[in-house]
Design a protein around this motif. Structure first.
Motif, PDB file in Angstrom:
ATOM      1  N   ASP A 132      -7.376   8.194 -12.980  1.00  0.00           N
ATOM      2  CA  ASP A 132      -6.211   7.536 -13.556  1.00  0.00           C
ATOM      3  C   ASP A 132      -6.462   7.213 -15.018  1.00  0.00           C
ATOM      4  O   ASP A 132      -7.581   6.895 -15.413  1.00  0.00           O
ATOM      5  CB  ASP A 132      -5.922   6.231 -12.804  1.00  0.00           C
ATOM      6  N   VAL A 133      -5.378   7.281 -15.800  1.00  0.00           N
ATOM      7  CA  VAL A 133      -5.449   6.824 -17.179  1.00  0.00           C
ATOM      8  C   VAL A 133      -5.177   5.326 -17.166  1.00  0.00           C
ATOM      9  O   VAL A 133      -4.172   4.873 -16.631  1.00  0.00           O
ATOM     10  CB  VAL A 133      -4.418   7.558 -18.049  1.00  0.00           C
ATOM     11  N   VAL A 134      -6.097   4.566 -17.714  1.00  0.00           N
ATOM     12  CA  VAL A 134      -5.987   3.115 -17.659  1.00  0.00           C
ATOM     13  C   VAL A 134      -5.153   2.634 -18.836  1.00  0.00           C
ATOM     14  O   VAL A 134      -5.446   2.963 -19.976  1.00  0.00           O
ATOM     15  CB  VAL A 134      -7.383   2.470 -17.708  1.00  0.00           C
ATOM     16  N   VAL A 135      -4.102   1.896 -18.540  1.00  0.00           N
ATOM     17  CA  VAL A 135      -3.196   1.461 -19.593  1.00  0.00           C
ATOM     18  C   VAL A 135      -3.045  -0.044 -19.551  1.00  0.00           C
ATOM     19  O   VAL A 135      -2.871  -0.627 -18.479  1.00  0.00           O
ATOM     20  CB  VAL A 135      -1.819   2.145 -19.425  1.00  0.00           C
ATOM     21  N   GLY A 136      -3.129  -0.668 -20.690  1.00  0.00           N
ATOM     22  CA  GLY A 136      -2.916  -2.114 -20.791  1.00  0.00           C
ATOM     23  C   GLY A 136      -1.472  -2.400 -21.115  1.00  0.00           C
ATOM     24  O   GLY A 136      -0.591  -1.549 -20.991  1.00  0.00           O
ATOM     25  N   GLU A 137      -1.228  -3.612 -21.567  1.00  0.00           N
ATOM     26  CA  GLU A 137       0.155  -4.025 -21.731  1.00  0.00           C
ATOM     27  C   GLU A 137       0.348  -4.802 -23.025  1.00  0.00           C
ATOM     28  O   GLU A 137       1.354  -4.636 -23.711  1.00  0.00           O
ATOM     29  CB  GLU A 137       0.500  -4.901 -20.529  1.00  0.00           C
ATOM     30  N   HIS A 138      -0.602  -5.639 -23.384  1.00  0.00           N
ATOM     31  CA  HIS A 138      -0.393  -6.573 -24.489  1.00  0.00           C
ATOM     32  C   HIS A 138      -1.044  -6.132 -25.793  1.00  0.00           C
ATOM     33  O   HIS A 138      -0.736  -6.675 -26.840  1.00  0.00           O
ATOM     34  CB  HIS A 138      -0.930  -7.955 -24.113  1.00  0.00           C
ATOM     35  N   GLY A 139      -1.985  -5.202 -25.730  1.00  0.00           N
ATOM     36  CA  GLY A 139      -2.628  -4.741 -26.955  1.00  0.00           C
ATOM     37  C   GLY A 139      -3.513  -5.773 -27.605  1.00  0.00           C
ATOM     38  O   GLY A 139      -3.749  -5.710 -28.808  1.00  0.00           O
ATOM     39  N   ASP A 140      -4.019  -6.732 -26.856  1.00  0.00           N
ATOM     40  CA  ASP A 140      -4.932  -7.716 -27.443  1.00  0.00           C
ATOM     41  C   ASP A 140      -6.365  -7.439 -26.996  1.00  0.00           C
ATOM     42  O   ASP A 140      -6.642  -6.485 -26.266  1.00  0.00           O
ATOM     43  CB  ASP A 140      -4.498  -9.147 -27.080  1.00  0.00           C
ATOM     44  N   CYS A 141      -7.281  -8.284 -27.454  1.00  0.00           N
ATOM     45  CA  CYS A 141      -8.691  -8.041 -27.153  1.00  0.00           C
ATOM     46  C   CYS A 141      -8.967  -8.082 -25.657  1.00  0.00           C
ATOM     47  O   CYS A 141      -9.816  -7.343 -25.163  1.00  0.00           O
ATOM     48  CB  CYS A 141      -9.556  -9.089 -27.850  1.00  0.00           C
ATOM     49  N   TYR A 142      -8.242  -8.937 -24.944  1.00  0.00           N
ATOM     50  CA  TYR A 142      -8.495  -9.047 -23.514  1.00  0.00           C
ATOM     51  C   TYR A 142      -8.099  -7.760 -22.789  1.00  0.00           C
ATOM     52  O   TYR A 142      -8.804  -7.294 -21.897  1.00  0.00           O
ATOM     53  CB  TYR A 142      -7.738 -10.245 -22.948  1.00  0.00           C
ATOM     54  N   ASP A 143      -6.978  -7.178 -23.175  1.00  0.00           N
ATOM     55  CA  ASP A 143      -6.568  -5.915 -22.560  1.00  0.00           C
ATOM     56  C   ASP A 143      -7.555  -4.800 -22.889  1.00  0.00           C
ATOM     57  O   ASP A 143      -7.828  -3.939 -22.056  1.00  0.00           O
ATOM     58  CB  ASP A 143      -5.173  -5.515 -23.035  1.00  0.00           C
ATOM     59  N   ARG A 144      -8.070  -4.826 -24.104  1.00  0.00           N
ATOM     60  CA  ARG A 144      -9.039  -3.785 -24.458  1.00  0.00           C
ATOM     61  C   ARG A 144     -10.290  -3.903 -23.590  1.00  0.00           C
ATOM     62  O   ARG A 144     -10.889  -2.906 -23.188  1.00  0.00           O
ATOM     63  CB  ARG A 144      -9.399  -3.892 -25.947  1.00  0.00           C
ATOM     64  N   TYR A 145     -10.666  -5.155 -23.281  1.00  0.00           N
ATOM     65  CA  TYR A 145     -11.804  -5.366 -22.384  1.00  0.00           C
ATOM     66  C   TYR A 145     -11.493  -4.826 -20.986  1.00  0.00           C
ATOM     67  O   TYR A 145     -12.273  -4.061 -20.407  1.00  0.00           O
ATOM     68  CB  TYR A 145     -12.147  -6.858 -22.339  1.00  0.00           C
ATOM     69  N   LEU A 146     -10.311  -5.198 -20.463  1.00  0.00           N
ATOM     70  CA  LEU A 146      -9.961  -4.758 -19.100  1.00  0.00           C
ATOM     71  C   LEU A 146      -9.880  -3.240 -19.026  1.00  0.00           C
ATOM     72  O   LEU A 146     -10.325  -2.629 -18.050  1.00  0.00           O
ATOM     73  CB  LEU A 146      -8.630  -5.385 -18.682  1.00  0.00           C
ATOM     74  N   VAL A 147      -9.292  -2.627 -20.059  1.00  0.00           N
ATOM     75  CA  VAL A 147      -9.150  -1.173 -20.054  1.00  0.00           C
ATOM     76  C   VAL A 147     -10.524  -0.519 -20.014  1.00  0.00           C
ATOM     77  O   VAL A 147     -10.768   0.402 -19.230  1.00  0.00           O
ATOM     78  CB  VAL A 147      -8.346  -0.702 -21.285  1.00  0.00           C
ATOM     79  N   ARG A 148     -11.454  -1.004 -20.812  1.00  0.00           N
ATOM     80  CA  ARG A 148     -12.774  -0.355 -20.847  1.00  0.00           C
ATOM     81  C   ARG A 148     -13.514  -0.540 -19.531  1.00  0.00           C
ATOM     82  O   ARG A 148     -14.161   0.387 -19.045  1.00  0.00           O
ATOM     83  CB  ARG A 148     -13.604  -0.920 -21.997  1.00  0.00           C
ATOM     84  N   MET A 149     -13.419  -1.723 -18.935  1.00  0.00           N
ATOM     85  CA  MET A 149     -14.119  -1.940 -17.664  1.00  0.00           C
ATOM     86  C   MET A 149     -13.582  -0.982 -16.602  1.00  0.00           C
ATOM     87  O   MET A 149     -14.335  -0.404 -15.828  1.00  0.00           O
ATOM     88  CB  MET A 149     -13.949  -3.393 -17.193  1.00  0.00           C
ATOM     89  N   GLU A 150     -12.247  -0.825 -16.581  1.00  0.00           N
ATOM     90  CA  GLU A 150     -11.674   0.065 -15.572  1.00  0.00           C
ATOM     91  C   GLU A 150     -12.013   1.520 -15.887  1.00  0.00           C
ATOM     92  O   GLU A 150     -12.204   2.333 -14.981  1.00  0.00           O
ATOM     93  CB  GLU A 150     -10.164  -0.162 -15.506  1.00  0.00           C
TER      94      GLU A 150
END
Lengths: 424, 273
Positions: A278-296
């Motif tokens: 799966d392509v992991v996609v965030g929603e808010h474009g902030d640092c927290y989403d970037r963290y979640l995207v990389r972990m996934e």
């Protein structure tokens, strides 16, 4: 493309409002010290600073503690790799590629070889393709693990660094077994790999892929719900999808803003369309989403890794093309023609036809483009690297302006840069 | 014998690619079939003569050569037209084929909605290295064009902040990725060392940052800047933009006298250049 909505898992805490937003105290209330208002201060961070991840220098114009303007100064590590490449034969360029992104060297080795092979019209063997996929996914994990560890240190969580670096050490060992080097791998050749896989390597990678998730779980226990981590990352360095595209962001930084662009899906290479991930996609474009995207993304890479290990075919690693590939060592020692053949490839280099080619791969930091131009000689006329870190860093001023000085460190860490590739 | 050959091979590391004689035009590839790429067809109907050539490279890479004076207009249309939507500018770079041939500016475009690639090239003769900036269209062009300006010496008209990016702002040896630039630089090693040692603290800041510090020199405890320091930086920066400046030839015999040079030597460099 399956889209995964990233949910914020914020713990219930008195510092958060009912809808989960963090309350932040104003640092300098307006009008408290009127004589300080409007006075701007210029401060310099780097180039020697532990939190700039290399020799990056940032000059910040501050109003109180708020960043008004940020100017990155780069070039302190400039080695003119692209110019050096014009003075090397096609194969001699390979050692320059892994010195750019030394956090994911195999991806750079592979991308360069793929661009030159496309220019020459060479189709590598099935075994080589799958091996390169394994190499690239392994190094994506390698790079993301470093990112989690060092970013956590920047923000003040030391433990994560120890966990992820222990795991990285195992990838270093895999690098060493495959290529003989831990960082400067130089493992690809035009038309194949430096050597076939060593015995036991596939099992070692599989063991790694099976045991890594436990560490990932521990890292996520330490960070994902952590009040301090969420507070320092959430709503910091936000960039909208349209702006992210305009700034040329790619990779996890772009996907965290909600754009499902991944070279592996949008312009598939090496049969990536046949792997299930799966392509992991965030929603808010902030640092927290970037963290979640990389972990996934680490977990998705593990999925690809498992499938690639399952389908790794036998057969030759290199293309059966004597213009590209060295003869076997035994032949060179016993057979005159093979020795001459070996000598000619080493001394004269491989020739590429007149033309040019561009090859994009999804590196750990974003889209890595290799652009090679040939005039028919044994050396490139132009070798250009579209470095994802360079372009991602150019959006840093936009992301930090208006934030506090301490957030500059967080945002800079969150975009995951490597100065070797920025300065080239 | 093997030793001789090894020597030749090592010497080969010092020589660049063998360029074809200057009479030949840069390789452009055979004309491609316009019907294979919808954007090329649309460009031809809309811009007519501004589209000079269409080639297909390495199987599936479509390259369009356009007239440089209309390139920005054409690229803006590619970005904004509903049928095209090339919203991701992957790269801006340049290619120098050497032997006095014109430079090529290369724009690598990608449309995320349509999953389509297009490479746009504009050819600039060496005596007119000017092209319109695309920074107003894609923000990412800001640093990419600065890099091309720094390493190739191409001026981007309308760029908001066209400064060097890899090399220091007062770098006076020229533009490193040009084919006529020697691998080790134009100045001798000693001259390069002397220049880096005589750098002023103001050389490390942009004019805008300097102006903030000038307003309030005590802010943040940064080094107080002298009037002549700032003036010298400006003079050197403008000197480095002049392509006709003849480089000083390396002369190692008298150059290894760093002890006696210092700031006095730094002051005379402007005259020598």
């Amino acid at each position: 493309v399956s889209t995964r909505t990233v949910e914020y898992l914020v713990s219930r805490s008195p510092e958060l409002t009912a809808d989960g937003r963090l309350i932040r105290m104003p640092v300098l209330p307006q009008g408290m010290e009127p004589e300080l208002e409007g006075e701007h201060m210029v401060i310099n961070i780097g180039p020697q600073h532990p939190a700039t991840h290399g020799v990056l220098r940032l000059v910040l114009e501050l109003d109180g503690e708020t960043v008004i303007k940020c100017t990155p100064h780069i070039g302190y590590l400039h080695s003119s790799f692209e110019k050096l490449g014009e003075y090397r034969t096609w194969n001699q360029v390979i050692p320059l590629t892994d010195r750019m992104d030394y956090l994911a060297p195999l991806i750079y080795n592979c991308a360069y070889a793929m661009a030159v092979e496309k220019l020459m019209g060479v189709e590598v063997t099935e075994r080589c393709k799958v091996t390169r996929v394994i190499c690239m996914e392994l190094d994506r994990i390698f790079s993301h693990l470093l990112w989690v560890g060092t970013t956590a240190i920047d923000i003040g969580a030391f433990t994560v660094f120890l966990y992820t670096f222990q795991e990285r050490e195992r990838i270093y060992d895999l690098h060493e077994a495959l290529t003989g080097a831990r960082i400067t791998t130089s493992s690809t050749r035009i038309g194949g790999m430096m050597a076939d896989l060593p015995p036991g390597w596939v099992e070692a990678v599989r063991h790694f892929a099976n045991t890594l998730p436990r560490t990932l779980d521990e890292v996520e226990t330490l960070l994902t719900h952590n009040n301090l981590w969420v507070g320092r990352n959430r709503d910091i360095g936000t960039i909208s999808a349209a702006e992210a595209v305009s700034y040329g962001l790619t990779g996890p930084n772009l996907r965290a803003s909600g754009v499902a662009y991944d070279v592996r899906k949008d312009r598939p290479y090496y049969d990536y369309e046949t792997y299930d991930f799966d392509v992991v996609v965030g929603e808010h474009g902030d640092c927290y989403d970037r963290y979640l995207v990389r972990m996934e993304e680490i977990r998705q890479s593990l999925r690809i890794l498992q499938q690639a290990l399952d389908r790794l075919p036998g057969g030759p690693m290199n293309v059966p093309d004597p213009r590209l590939i060295l003869p076997g060592k035994t032949d060179v020692m016993s057979d005159m023609e093979s020795m001459i053949h070996h000598f000619k490839i080493v001394m004269e280099g491989v020739r590429a036809p007149v033309g040019e080619s561009w090859y994009s791969v999804e590196s750990s930091k974003g889209e890595l483009g290799m652009y090679v131009v040939s005039d028919g000689g044994s050396k490139p006329v132009r070798w250009r690297v579209r470095g994802p870190s360079f372009i991602n860093l150019s959006a840093l001023p936009r992301m930090v302006e208006g934030h506090l000085l301490s957030d500059v460190i967080t945002v800079n860490a969150s975009i995951d840069i490597v100065l070797g590739e920025i300065d080239r | 014998m093997a030793g001789e050959n090894l020597k030749d091979a090592l010497a080969g590391l010092e020589s660049g690619p063998e360029t074809t004689p200057s009479g030949d035009a840069a390789p452009r590839g055979a004309a491609g079939d316009d019907a294979r790429h919808p954007s090329v067809q649309a460009l031809r109907t809309r811009f007519g003569d501004a589209v000079l050539h269409h080639a297909v490279m390495s199987g599936d890479e479509h390259v369009v050569y356009v007239a440089p004076e209309r390139s920005a207009e054409l690229l803006r249309w590619l970005r904004e037209d509903g049928e095209q939507q090339y919203d991701l500018l992957k790269d801006v770079t340049a290619v120098d084929y050497g032997a006095g041939r014109p430079l090529e500016v290369v724009y690598e475009l990608w449309s995320i909605p349509h999953r389509r690639q297009l490479r746009v090239k504009a050819t600039l003769p060496l005596d007119a290295l000017v092209i319109d900036s695309v920074e107003p269209i894609w923000k990412t062009a800001n640093w990419l064009e600065r890099e091309v300006y720094d390493l190739f010496g191409i001026h981007f008209e309308g760029h908001p902040d066209l400064r060097r990016i890899m090399m220091p702002e007062n770098y006076a040896e020229g533009h490193p990725l040009r084919k006529d630039f020697p691998l080790r630089g134009r100045f001798s090693r000693a001259e390069q060392t002397r220049r880096s040692l005589s750098m002023d603290v103001t050389d490390n800041y942009t004019p805008q940052e300097l102006s903030v510090m000038e307003e309030d020199p005590d802010a943040a405890g940064v080094t107080r800047l002298s009037e002549d320091g700032a003036a010298r930086t400006h003079a050197e920066a403008s000197g480095s933009l002049n392509p006709s400046a003849t480089p000083r030839r390396p002369n190692d015999a008298d150059d290894y006298s760093l002890g006696t040079s210092g700031s006095a030597a730094g002051g005379t460099q402007g005259a020598q250049l």
